[in-house]
Design a protein around this motif. Structure first.
Motif, PDB file in Angstrom:
ATOM      1  N   GLY A   3      46.839  46.274  46.885  1.00  0.00           N
ATOM      2  CA  GLY A   3      46.628  45.213  47.856  1.00  0.00           C
ATOM      3  C   GLY A   3      45.402  44.380  47.529  1.00  0.00           C
ATOM      4  N   LEU A   4      45.360  43.192  48.133  1.00  0.00           N
ATOM      5  CA  LEU A   4      44.277  42.263  47.835  1.00  0.00           C
ATOM      6  C   LEU A   4      42.913  42.835  48.210  1.00  0.00           C
ATOM      7  CD1 LEU A   4      43.307  39.531  46.836  1.00  0.00           C
ATOM      8  CD2 LEU A   4      43.855  38.576  49.093  1.00  0.00           C
ATOM      9  N   ALA A   5      42.833  43.559  49.321  1.00  0.00           N
ATOM     10  CA  ALA A   5      41.541  44.129  49.732  1.00  0.00           C
ATOM     11  C   ALA A   5      41.018  45.100  48.675  1.00  0.00           C
ATOM     12  CB  ALA A   5      41.690  44.836  51.074  1.00  0.00           C
ATOM     13  N   ALA A  70      34.995  32.235  35.918  1.00  0.00           N
ATOM     14  CA  ALA A  70      35.613  31.430  34.861  1.00  0.00           C
ATOM     15  C   ALA A  70      36.915  32.067  34.393  1.00  0.00           C
ATOM     16  CB  ALA A  70      34.647  31.273  33.686  1.00  0.00           C
ATOM     17  N   VAL A  71      36.930  33.379  34.297  1.00  0.00           N
ATOM     18  CA  VAL A  71      38.150  34.096  33.921  1.00  0.00           C
ATOM     19  C   VAL A  71      39.195  33.943  35.020  1.00  0.00           C
ATOM     20  CG1 VAL A  71      39.140  36.373  33.446  1.00  0.00           C
ATOM     21  CG2 VAL A  71      36.930  35.728  32.446  1.00  0.00           C
ATOM     22  N   THR A  72      38.783  34.125  36.256  1.00  0.00           N
ATOM     23  CA  THR A  72      39.707  33.988  37.385  1.00  0.00           C
ATOM     24  C   THR A  72      40.288  32.583  37.446  1.00  0.00           C
ATOM     25  OG1 THR A  72      38.516  35.690  38.636  1.00  0.00           O
ATOM     26  CG2 THR A  72      39.903  34.180  39.889  1.00  0.00           C
ATOM     27  N   LEU A  73      39.449  31.573  37.245  1.00  0.00           N
ATOM     28  CA  LEU A  73      39.931  30.187  37.252  1.00  0.00           C
ATOM     29  C   LEU A  73      40.961  29.975  36.153  1.00  0.00           C
ATOM     30  CD1 LEU A  73      39.793  27.194  38.109  1.00  0.00           C
ATOM     31  CD2 LEU A  73      37.902  26.919  36.485  1.00  0.00           C
ATOM     32  N   ALA A  74      40.686  30.481  34.955  1.00  0.00           N
ATOM     33  CA  ALA A  74      41.619  30.297  33.845  1.00  0.00           C
ATOM     34  C   ALA A  74      42.962  30.964  34.145  1.00  0.00           C
ATOM     35  CB  ALA A  74      41.013  30.870  32.561  1.00  0.00           C
ATOM     36  N   PHE A  75      42.935  32.151  34.726  1.00  0.00           N
ATOM     37  CA  PHE A  75      44.182  32.819  35.081  1.00  0.00           C
ATOM     38  C   PHE A  75      44.927  32.050  36.162  1.00  0.00           C
ATOM     39  CE2 PHE A  75      42.578  36.437  32.728  1.00  0.00           C
ATOM     40  CZ  PHE A  75      43.741  37.041  32.259  1.00  0.00           C
ATOM     41  N   ARG A  84      44.782  31.522  46.551  1.00  0.00           N
ATOM     42  CA  ARG A  84      44.176  32.363  47.584  1.00  0.00           C
ATOM     43  C   ARG A  84      43.510  33.585  46.951  1.00  0.00           C
ATOM     44  NH1 ARG A  84      46.705  36.720  50.168  1.00  0.00           N
ATOM     45  NH2 ARG A  84      45.673  37.449  52.076  1.00  0.00           N
ATOM     46  N   ASP A  85      44.230  34.260  46.087  1.00  0.00           N
ATOM     47  CA  ASP A  85      43.664  35.434  45.427  1.00  0.00           C
ATOM     48  C   ASP A  85      42.452  35.050  44.591  1.00  0.00           C
ATOM     49  OD1 ASP A  85      45.748  36.780  46.579  1.00  0.00           O
ATOM     50  OD2 ASP A  85      46.549  37.598  44.706  1.00  0.00           O
TER      51      ASP A  85
END
Length: 220
Positions: A3-5, A70-75, A84-85
């Motif tokens: 889950g997201l949490a 930066a990694v999250t943005l690229a994904f 949202r995630d």
């Protein structure tokens, strides 16, 4: 998929451990290196690369072990994460990174709240951050596409190398950059240098996406 949490908590805790290592090893290195900056940097580099491998092994199966906006943005741009995630990941990463810095200060009996006075600015350093982040994302995309089991070691080794081949010592991470501005220690960066570093990092991350898609098209 957890889950997201649970995933957000893994990102928070991983970022906290990463920054506790970066800042804590920098403080220890400065104490023990006797003014030898090359030795101090080496003593800061090795724990950082090592903890990255450990953290990715530990948290990769839960959250993907980004620990890096930066990694999250690229994904997210690649469609591998929802907006949202991604937003929640980034908040967790920033919060965890700051907590990690404060814990490092407490472990070494330093004042918890600090602002760095270390100047890190100029076109060479900005280019270094773009290059460092570009290379980090290529490492992640390329190794994940072909030999995903090697990814923890590849990322740790890349950052270990990038500490030394970049003029900026390879922050390559907006959360790391923000958090390190809150530590007037060996690893610090003055707050007014943060924005330019982050812009360079995000540019490097975005520029890595097209060549990664082309080079590893069948796998990605």
């Amino acid at each position: 998929m957890p889950g997201l949490a649970k995933r957000a908590f893994a990102e928070w805790l991983g970022a906290a451990f990463l920054l506790a290592t970066v800042v804590g090893s920098g403080i220890m290195a400065q104490k023990l290196a006797g003014g030898n900056l090359a030795l101090a940097l080496l003593c800061n580099t090795i724990p950082t690369g090592a903890i990255l491998a450990v953290l990715i092994l530990m948290f990769g199966p839960i959250s993907g072990a980004h620990f890096n906006p930066a990694v999250t943005l690229a994904f997210a741009i690649r469609g591998d994460a929802t907006s949202r995630d991604a937003a929640i990941y980034v908040i967790a990463q920033l919060a965890g990174a700051i907590v990690g810095v404060w814990v490092a200060h407490l472990m070494f009996d330093l004042q918890v709240w600090q602002l760095s006075l270390t100047e890190r600015t100029g076109t060479g350093q900005w280019l270094a951050e773009a290059v460092a982040t570009f290379g980090l994302l290529l490492t992640i995309f390329g190794v994940a596409a072909r030999t995903p089991s090697a990814l923890p070691y590849a990322v740790g080794l890349y950052i270990t190398a990038a500490y030394w081949f970049t003029a900026s010592t390879s922050f390559a991470n907006p959360a790391v950059t923000v958090a390190r501005s809150l530590s007037d220690t060996f690893a610090g960066i003055a707050p007014h240098g943060v924005a330019a570093f982050i812009v360079a990092q995000l540019i490097g991350a975005i520029l890595a996406i097209p060549p990664a898609r082309w080079l590893w098209a069948k796998a990605t």
